[in-house]
Scaffold this motif. Structure first.
Motif, short mmCIF file in Angstrom:
data_model
loop_
_atom_site.label_atom_id
_atom_site.label_comp_id
_atom_site.label_asym_id
_atom_site.label_seq_id
_atom_site.Cartn_x
_atom_site.Cartn_y
_atom_site.Cartn_z
N PHE A 181 -59.96 2.17 -45.19
CA PHE A 181 -61.10 2.95 -44.70
C PHE A 181 -61.16 2.88 -43.18
CE2 PHE A 181 -65.40 3.78 -43.39
CZ PHE A 181 -65.87 4.75 -44.25
N ILE A 182 -61.10 1.67 -42.63
CA ILE A 182 -61.18 1.49 -41.18
C ILE A 182 -59.95 2.07 -40.48
CG2 ILE A 182 -61.31 -0.23 -39.33
CD1 ILE A 182 -63.89 0.15 -40.96
N LEU A 183 -58.77 1.81 -41.03
CA LEU A 183 -57.55 2.36 -40.43
C LEU A 183 -57.57 3.88 -40.50
CD1 LEU A 183 -54.88 -0.14 -41.82
CD2 LEU A 183 -56.01 -0.16 -39.58
N LEU A 204 -62.34 12.97 -45.86
CA LEU A 204 -63.73 13.18 -45.46
C LEU A 204 -64.69 12.86 -46.60
CD1 LEU A 204 -65.38 14.01 -43.01
CD2 LEU A 204 -65.27 16.37 -43.82
N ASP A 205 -64.27 13.06 -47.84
CA ASP A 205 -65.14 12.74 -48.98
C ASP A 205 -65.49 11.26 -49.02
OD1 ASP A 205 -65.24 15.34 -49.82
OD2 ASP A 205 -63.80 15.10 -51.46
N SER A 206 -64.55 10.40 -48.62
CA SER A 206 -64.85 8.97 -48.59
C SER A 206 -65.85 8.64 -47.50
CB SER A 206 -63.55 8.16 -48.37
OG SER A 206 -62.73 8.22 -49.51
N PHE A 207 -65.73 9.31 -46.36
CA PHE A 207 -66.67 9.06 -45.27
C PHE A 207 -68.05 9.58 -45.63
CE2 PHE A 207 -68.53 9.79 -41.00
CZ PHE A 207 -68.37 8.52 -40.48
N ILE A 208 -68.11 10.72 -46.28
CA ILE A 208 -69.40 11.27 -46.71
C ILE A 208 -70.06 10.33 -47.72
CG2 ILE A 208 -70.44 13.14 -48.07
CD1 ILE A 208 -68.46 15.05 -46.67
N PHE A 209 -69.27 9.80 -48.64
CA PHE A 209 -69.80 8.84 -49.61
C PHE A 209 -70.34 7.62 -48.88
CE2 PHE A 209 -69.61 5.32 -52.56
CZ PHE A 209 -70.02 5.87 -53.76
N GLU A 239 -64.41 -1.00 -49.41
CA GLU A 239 -63.69 -0.72 -50.66
C GLU A 239 -64.49 0.25 -51.53
OE1 GLU A 239 -60.37 -1.53 -53.32
OE2 GLU A 239 -60.71 -1.67 -51.15
N MET A 240 -65.79 0.01 -51.61
CA MET A 240 -66.69 0.88 -52.36
C MET A 240 -66.61 2.32 -51.85
SD MET A 240 -70.81 0.94 -51.98
CE MET A 240 -70.53 1.55 -50.30
N ALA A 241 -66.67 2.47 -50.52
CA ALA A 241 -66.66 3.82 -49.93
C ALA A 241 -65.30 4.48 -50.09
CB ALA A 241 -67.03 3.73 -48.45
N TYR A 242 -64.23 3.72 -49.87
CA TYR A 242 -62.88 4.28 -49.94
C TYR A 242 -62.59 4.82 -51.34
CZ TYR A 242 -57.87 4.69 -49.08
OH TYR A 242 -56.59 5.16 -48.92
#
Length: 235
Positions: free
Chosen positions: A31-33, A42-47, A217-220
């Protein structure tokens, strides 16, 4: 032969060393990388934004409870200022992202993911049952880890506007000053705390550090409940 503890070897520094394995895993998380490289879906960042907004609403409540447990009016006032900063800076950032990414409809259907729910309950339990230093120790990994991530990614150019703005917010000197205040508060309170209290502080800090990793991890992975349909939306 054991070396005597130096003035520089503060509680905050010892806790940071002990939490290092969890923090390094956060720095290396995809996620950070992905934010740094502009490759995060972008869906992971929106989540993440939805879950983080929920987390911050609880974070502000815990800050308020810390103010209620402070011993002086000046300390209570400073915690109130931290709550205001959480609202003005963090919420403003989320509001800009929400407008830019058209998230209004998604927010109406929001449910806190299991990790976000568990992390916030960890913070609330300590806020209601613990002392002031315990609250600080539970909140501090969020403050401090984000500062280190901001510093590490400060020169990154992901080429995605929302990722660049997110990095800029946590790399800013203003955010760094808020973090340093909390680190100094922890060390000041530690000087008059019992060994038993410091053991609890140690556990709170390390548990929160692990929850921070789990949050990425949850967001990714866009974590959901096993049976999400039986849950209502979060108000």
């Amino acid at each position: 032969m054991n070396q005597p503890e130096t003035v520089k070897d503060r509680l905050s520094e010892r806790l940071r060393r002990e939490a290092d394995i969890a923090w390094q895993k956060s720095f290396e998380h995809p996620f950070i990388l992905g934010v740094a490289q502009g490759s995060l879906p972008l869906d992971s960042f929106i989540f993440y934004l939805g879950q983080d907004a929920y987390y911050l609403s609880v974070f502000a409540k815990v800050q308020s409870l810390a103010g209620a447990k402070s011993e002086t009016f000046a300390e209570t006032k400073r915690w109130a200022e931290h709550v205001q900063k959480t609202y003005e800076v963090e919420k403003a950032l989320h509001d800009r992202f929400s407008q830019r990414l058209n998230l209004a409809e998604a927010q109406k259907r929001f449910q806190p993911a299991p990790t976000a729910f568990a992390y916030t309950r960890h913070l609330l339990a300590i806020a209601h049952t613990g002392s002031l230093i315990e609250i600080v120790s539970a909140l501090l990994p969020c403050y401090w880890l984000y500062r280190e991530i901001g510093q590490r990614l400060a020169k990154a150019r992901p080429g995605v506007e929302v990722y660049e703005e997110w990095i800029e917010a946590y790399a800013s000197p203003e955010f760094g000053q808020l973090v340093q205040e909390q680190i100094d508060t922890l060390d000041t309170l530690a000087a008059t705390s019992s060994e038993k209290t410091l053991q609890r502080v140690h556990n709170h800090f390390l548990i929160s550090s692990q929850y921070e990793y789990l949050f990425w991890e949850m967001a990714y992975r866009r974590e959901t409940w096993p049976f999400p349909d039986i849950l209502g939306t979060h108000e």
